[in-house]
Write a protein that holds these residues in place. Structure first.
Motif, mmCIF file in Angstrom:
data_model
loop_
_atom_site.group_PDB
_atom_site.id
_atom_site.type_symbol
_atom_site.label_atom_id
_atom_site.label_comp_id
_atom_site.label_asym_id
_atom_site.label_seq_id
_atom_site.Cartn_x
_atom_site.Cartn_y
_atom_site.Cartn_z
ATOM 1 N N VAL A 1 -0.982 7.076 2.253
ATOM 2 C CA VAL A 1 -1.482 6.143 3.266
ATOM 3 C C VAL A 1 -2.172 6.957 4.353
ATOM 4 O O VAL A 1 -1.518 7.661 5.117
ATOM 5 N N SER A 2 -3.472 6.872 4.401
ATOM 6 C CA SER A 2 -4.208 7.676 5.378
ATOM 7 C C SER A 2 -4.064 7.080 6.774
ATOM 8 O O SER A 2 -3.942 5.858 6.929
ATOM 9 N N THR B 1 -0.717 -9.928 6.697
ATOM 10 C CA THR B 1 -0.982 -8.612 7.272
ATOM 11 C C THR B 1 0.311 -7.981 7.775
ATOM 12 O O THR B 1 0.547 -6.781 7.599
ATOM 13 N N GLU C 1 -6.345 6.704 8.863
ATOM 14 C CA GLU C 1 -7.506 5.848 9.114
ATOM 15 C C GLU C 1 -7.271 4.432 8.583
ATOM 16 O O GLU C 1 -7.592 3.450 9.251
ATOM 17 N N TYR C 2 -6.701 4.349 7.384
ATOM 18 C CA TYR C 2 -6.452 3.031 6.807
ATOM 19 C C TYR C 2 -5.359 2.299 7.577
ATOM 20 O O TYR C 2 -5.463 1.093 7.820
ATOM 21 N N GLY D 1 0.793 -1.224 0.000
ATOM 22 C CA GLY D 1 0.000 0.000 0.000
ATOM 23 C C GLY D 1 0.823 1.270 0.000
ATOM 24 O O GLY D 1 0.276 2.363 0.154
ATOM 25 N N GLN E 1 -4.669 2.677 10.694
ATOM 26 C CA GLN E 1 -5.261 2.248 11.954
ATOM 27 C C GLN E 1 -6.068 0.972 11.767
ATOM 28 O O GLN E 1 -6.009 0.060 12.607
ATOM 29 N N SER E 2 -6.797 0.884 10.657
ATOM 30 C CA SER E 2 -7.604 -0.312 10.418
ATOM 31 C C SER E 2 -6.723 -1.540 10.229
ATOM 32 O O SER E 2 -7.078 -2.646 10.669
ATOM 33 N N MET E 3 -5.566 -1.366 9.583
ATOM 34 C CA MET E 3 -4.649 -2.492 9.404
ATOM 35 C C MET E 3 -4.070 -2.931 10.739
ATOM 36 O O MET E 3 -3.950 -4.139 11.014
#
Length: 235
Positions: free
Chosen positions: A72-73, A153, A75-76, A57, A78-80
């Motif tokens: 790379v936001s 991941t 928010e994204y 990413g 954090q979700s990962m």
């Protein structure tokens, strides 16, 4: 230095570090020819490295437009890390319940030996140990599908997880967090292992998030604004 046999890995590491340090800015074009000249390699390892960075990413690849640095936001990211924390928690719980005596002994010995790396401030060596430590937990879960998900991941988060070790005192704190996990695993306490592992990855996520808060901002300035000390060079 690019060493024979590890070319692609080293290009991936160098480019990801430069992206996180703000030396390569979001939207900036990544020219294969220029990168091949920079690293004194052919275009083949550069192309493979860009593919791996795209999977992480950090790079966007579009037809007829080549590769550019991705945005790379927070928010994204954090979700990962939320996903990673849950997967690590599951692996640690299962490892505490399922690891063999030999696997527990290997985990403990490696952890104890890593205390020397912390004392020496050997960031690169500790990073390598850290990867092996978590791999042992994934494999110790004896659940192939969960192990695969965890490793996939982790691969996507690798540059961000590596960035945490630039923060002052992070090696020692990481070892202490590992110690709680190891203690729980040795005691076959699945609940404690799961809780400790989830807390550990949550801390890693918080430490790493400062490097993606503003991808165009150099690491040192981000750390200063976030009141998180930093050691070494941002390169």
């Amino acid at each position: 230095m690019i060493r024979p046999g590890r070319t692609v890995d080293q290009v991936v590491r160098s480019l990801s570090d430069r992206i996180l340090a703000g030396q390569l800015r979001p939207g900036e074009k990544l020219d294969e020819y220029a990168l091949a000249d920079l690293y004194d390699v052919s275009r083949t390892p550069v192309r493979e490295a860009l593919g791996r960075l795209s999977a992480m990413g950090l790079v966007e690849r579009r037809p007829n437009r080549g590769a550019t640095v991705a945005v790379v936001s927070p928010e994204y990211l954090q979700s990962m890390f939320e996903s990673m924390a849950e997967l690590e928690s599951i692996c640690a719980r299962l490892a505490a319940e399922r690891m063999t005596v030999a696997e527990r002994r290997t985990l403990e010995h490696g952890h104890r030996d890593a205390a020397r790396l912390v004392h020496l401030g050997a960031e690169d060596d500790y990073e390598e140990f850290n990867t092996e430590f978590h791999t042992q937990l994934y494999l110790g879960a004896h659940s192939p599908h969960i192990t695969e998900l965890a490793m996939q991941t982790r691969d996507r988060l690798a540059p961000f997880r590596r960035a945490q070790f630039r923060l002052t005192g992070r090696l020692a704190k990481s070892w202490q967090e590992h110690d709680a996990i190891v203690t729980a695993v040795l005691q076959a306490d699945g609940a404690a292992a799961a809780s400790s592992a989830k807390a550990h990855v949550s801390v890693v996520g918080e430490a790493s998030a400062v490097f993606a808060e503003e991808p165009h901002t150099p690491v040192r300035r981000i750390a200063a604004r976030s009141r998180l000390p930093i050691t070494g060079s941002a390169t």
